[in-house]
Design a protein around this motif. Structure first.
Motif, PDB file in Angstrom:
ATOM      1  N   GLU A  49       0.842  -1.174   0.000  1.00 41.03           N
ATOM      2  CA  GLU A  49       0.000   0.000   0.000  1.00 41.03           C
ATOM      3  C   GLU A  49       0.896   1.248   0.000  1.00 41.03           C
ATOM      4  O   GLU A  49       1.896   1.297   0.731  1.00 41.03           O
ATOM      5  CB  GLU A  49      -0.870   0.000   1.265  1.00 41.03           C
ATOM      6  N   ARG A  85      -0.488  -7.326  -9.298  1.00 41.60           N
ATOM      7  CA  ARG A  85      -0.352  -8.378  -8.277  1.00 41.60           C
ATOM      8  C   ARG A  85      -0.647  -9.772  -8.823  1.00 41.60           C
ATOM      9  O   ARG A  85      -1.473  -9.941  -9.707  1.00 41.60           O
ATOM     10  CB  ARG A  85      -1.284  -8.160  -7.076  1.00 41.60           C
ATOM     11  N   THR A 133       0.491 -13.417  -2.585  1.00 46.53           N
ATOM     12  CA  THR A 133      -0.025 -14.466  -1.700  1.00 46.53           C
ATOM     13  C   THR A 133       1.079 -14.981  -0.776  1.00 46.53           C
ATOM     14  O   THR A 133       0.854 -15.213   0.413  1.00 46.53           O
ATOM     15  CB  THR A 133      -0.620 -15.630  -2.526  1.00 46.53           C
TER      16      THR A 133
HETATM   17  P1  TMP Z   1      -4.524  -3.816  -4.231  1.00 46.75           P
HETATM   18  O1  TMP Z   1      -4.376  -2.892  -3.073  1.00 46.75           O
HETATM   19  O2  TMP Z   1      -3.284  -3.999  -4.974  1.00 46.75           O
HETATM   20  O3  TMP Z   1      -5.692  -3.525  -5.074  1.00 46.75           O
HETATM   21  O4  TMP Z   1      -4.755  -5.299  -3.607  1.00 46.75           O
HETATM   22  C1  TMP Z   1      -5.754  -5.536  -2.712  1.00 46.75           C
HETATM   23  C2  TMP Z   1      -5.230  -6.209  -1.489  1.00 46.75           C
HETATM   24  O5  TMP Z   1      -5.216  -7.608  -1.663  1.00 46.75           O
HETATM   25  C3  TMP Z   1      -3.855  -5.802  -1.022  1.00 46.75           C
HETATM   26  O6  TMP Z   1      -3.933  -5.343   0.304  1.00 46.75           O
HETATM   27  C4  TMP Z   1      -3.067  -7.081  -1.029  1.00 46.75           C
HETATM   28  C5  TMP Z   1      -4.113  -8.153  -0.989  1.00 46.75           C
HETATM   29  N1  TMP Z   1      -3.734  -9.397  -1.634  1.00 46.75           N
HETATM   30  C6  TMP Z   1      -3.422 -10.491  -0.840  1.00 46.75           C
HETATM   31  O7  TMP Z   1      -3.474 -10.409   0.384  1.00 46.75           O
HETATM   32  N2  TMP Z   1      -3.051 -11.658  -1.446  1.00 46.75           N
HETATM   33  C7  TMP Z   1      -2.995 -11.790  -2.811  1.00 46.75           C
HETATM   34  O8  TMP Z   1      -2.643 -12.856  -3.310  1.00 46.75           O
HETATM   35  C8  TMP Z   1      -3.321 -10.651  -3.622  1.00 46.75           C
HETATM   36  C9  TMP Z   1      -3.270 -10.773  -5.097  1.00 46.75           C
HETATM   37  C10 TMP Z   1      -3.670  -9.483  -2.987  1.00 46.75           C
END
Ligand code: TMP
Length: 210
Positions: free
Chosen positions: A15, A99, A104
């Protein structure tokens, strides 16, 4: 992959690392060169996977068990691979994904402390041979990440409310993964001024096209 010149690129970062801005930069790079690509994101990228994303990011009155969270992420990923990533690669398009499984390993494996083994098991089961060719990690110290999230304001999602220990584990995991396979990862210091970050990105993308 059917076309050996086509590449699967993923972009990671905590973030406040400037992922959206730098993702737009990467997309512009491909557009300007007339290269066909699919830009997508995780969790999400398809109608059903986006619904799972909502489940993952929203707050609920009951807590989501870390293992259930992991399974939901891989359910969304299986759908995303089947409906978006594989078809695009098979059609000769590059894929730029906001991502993927490195998140993960970082968030569920280390942040939630489920451990890398469970992630690896599901990764093999769901992805089989599919792996990104290049993963760009936008790295920022935990304190800077937290300050940028606070500055942005608005409501925090189910991950953003986690404490600094959680995010330190996430950051350490990204570093470990980048150190273990430097040929697949480009770790960029995203606490630098944006122009410097983008100059590094440009170099990485140009080398990739060579
Ligand atoms: P973003 O902020 O990049 O849109 O992603 C949303 C959230 O999802 C971010 O806090 C990280 C989380 N996330 C996981 O915890 N595990 C995962 O495998 C992925 C792809 C995202």
């Amino acid at each position: 992959m059917t076309n050996s010149s086509v590449k699967f690129i993923t972009i990671e970062g905590m973030e406040g690392a400037g992922k959206s801005t730098n993702l737009s930069y990467v997309i512009d790079f491909f557009q300007q060169r007339g290269i066909e690509f699919a830009a997508t994101r995780e969790p999400g990228g398809t109608e059903i996977s986006e619904k799972i994303r909502h489940l993952l990011l929203e707050h609920h009155t009951e807590t989501l068990a870390p293992l259930a969270e992991l399974m939901l992420i891989f359910a969304a990923r299986a759908q995303h691979i089947d409906k978006v990533i594989k078809p695009a690669l098979d059609a000769g398009q590059w894929v730029i994904c906001d991502r993927f499984t490195d998140a993960t390993y970082a968030y569920q494996g280390e942040g939630r402390q489920l451990g890398g083994k469970k992630v690896e098991l599901l990764e093999r089961f769901v992805q089989q041979e599919l792996q990104p060719d290049l993963t760009i990690i936008l790295d920022v110290p935990v304190a800077l990440s937290a300050a940028r999230v606070e500055q942005r304001g608005g409501e925090l999602d189910r991950f953003e409310v986690e404490d600094s220990d959680f995010f330190q584990r996430v950051r350490d995991a990204y570093h470990q993964r980048a150190d273990a396979a430097p040929e697949r990862y480009a770790l960029i210091d995203a606490s630098q001024p944006l122009l410097k970050v983008q100059a590094e990105l440009l170099g990485i993308l140009e080398r990739l096209l060579d």
